[in-house]
Motif scaffolding. Sequence first.
Motif, PDB file in Angstrom:
ATOM      1  N   GLY A 329       0.454  -1.101  -0.260  1.00 17.88           N
ATOM      2  CA  GLY A 329      -0.471  -0.148  -0.139  1.00 17.88           C
ATOM      3  C   GLY A 329       0.971   0.934  -0.230  1.00 17.88           C
ATOM      4  O   GLY A 329       0.492   2.543  -0.720  1.00 17.88           O
ATOM      5  N   ILE A 330       2.164   0.857   1.282  1.00 21.40           N
ATOM      6  CA  ILE A 330       2.637   2.276   0.510  1.00 21.40           C
ATOM      7  C   ILE A 330       3.693   2.759  -0.379  1.00 21.40           C
ATOM      8  O   ILE A 330       3.870   3.746  -0.713  1.00 21.40           O
ATOM      9  CB  ILE A 330       4.005   2.590   2.004  1.00 21.40           C
ATOM     10  CG1 ILE A 330       3.334   1.965   3.269  1.00 21.40           C
ATOM     11  CG2 ILE A 330       4.731   3.304   1.545  1.00 21.40           C
ATOM     12  CD1 ILE A 330       4.394   2.224   4.114  1.00 21.40           C
ATOM     13  N   GLU A 331       4.355   1.653  -1.178  1.00 22.14           N
ATOM     14  CA  GLU A 331       4.793   1.106  -2.263  1.00 22.14           C
ATOM     15  C   GLU A 331       3.643   1.693  -3.336  1.00 22.14           C
ATOM     16  O   GLU A 331       4.194   2.699  -4.521  1.00 22.14           O
ATOM     17  CB  GLU A 331       5.347  -0.069  -2.804  1.00 22.14           C
ATOM     18  CG  GLU A 331       6.809  -0.289  -1.376  1.00 22.14           C
ATOM     19  CD  GLU A 331       6.689  -1.895  -1.793  1.00 22.14           C
ATOM     20  OE1 GLU A 331       7.487  -2.613  -2.118  1.00 22.14           O
ATOM     21  OE2 GLU A 331       5.816  -3.008  -2.211  1.00 22.14           O
ATOM     22  N   SER A 332       2.830   2.267  -3.650  1.00 20.08           N
ATOM     23  CA  SER A 332       1.596   2.130  -4.229  1.00 20.08           C
ATOM     24  C   SER A 332       1.327   3.581  -4.472  1.00 20.08           C
ATOM     25  O   SER A 332       0.922   4.124  -4.904  1.00 20.08           O
ATOM     26  CB  SER A 332       0.776   0.992  -4.368  1.00 20.08           C
ATOM     27  OG  SER A 332      -0.366   1.655  -3.590  1.00 20.08           O
ATOM     28  N   GLY A 333       1.129   3.867  -3.379  1.00 23.55           N
ATOM     29  CA  GLY A 333       0.947   5.183  -2.684  1.00 23.55           C
ATOM     30  C   GLY A 333      -0.567   5.081  -2.825  1.00 23.55           C
ATOM     31  O   GLY A 333      -1.276   6.066  -2.093  1.00 23.55           O
TER      32      GLY A 333
END
Length: 338
Positions: A329-333
Amino acid sequence: MALIHSRRTLAPAALLSVAGLLALTACGGNSSAQDGASGSGALKVGVLFPGSLSDGGFMESAYRGYQRAAKEHAGKVTFRKVEQVQAADYEQALVRFATSSDLVISMGGQTDAAVRKVAARFPKVKFAEIGGPADGKPTANLALYDPQQAEAAYLSGAAAALLSKKKTVGFVGGAELPAIVNAAKEFERGAKAVVPDVEVLTPQYVGDFNDAAKAKQSALADYSAGADVLGQILNLGQKGVVQAAAGKGGTLIGGPIPADCGTQKAYAAYVETDIGAEIEYATDQLVKGSWQPEAVHFGLTFEDPQNNIHLCGEADPSIAKKLDEVKAGIESGKVKTR
């Protein structure tokens, strides 16, 4: 486990360290002479480490990157450093570097006021601050590099909540600096994102990243208040939390330096953050001639991800899966931490 990703091999600690910059030493800092190239043609980089290079935390992680950069650019760049400098002497240390360096790097948000003041005095010298306020703005000759401690804290909070059997967790920070206060908020956000009804105790701020005795007191207070897993942003002070955990039967989330799980039973997991990658980045840009006074955010969204979460022991596979989802979720924004 999907939570582990490949890392660059750390260079051995083979840099020469001798007495130098005597004026700084007299002010309470430990200094080194030149590391790497020497000669009039070499670029010069000076790095202010306010804390110990063997603190097991932020400064040591940064120093590993310093070592890698010195090895990578041997023959092209001369490095100088000073460590364990008192707050009252930050400005003097930075001025001395600025008078003889092409690039001056300042470690930690506690140096923010000093580095901004000195950068303004030396407009032809390049400056970089690592770990300052997340909402800070670069100036004409000052770049800001954010190691995304807030992102790491979000991961830590999620891990703490998922691992807590009492559904009560807490956070211990070294100092009540803007970046650390923000990290405490993100720790709570991460915890509640995965366990909405988890209780997150009011953050504890020790006042010193390296005071193990005070950190132990803060941790004992949280364990006594019902927490069984603590997050932290401490350096040498982390040892105090380990002692408190052992005495109370609690655990903590370690980091930022990777460690072998099992070396301390008190560690339930650890967050890995490569602070030193930012020293490498700054030096690379200097050598290439492409350095800019920019704000750069590292962490999971950077081209070479700098944050990770590792579980210790035989954790429930569902916890690992959930943490992978948080990371994604963080990596995807989709999940934003600031």
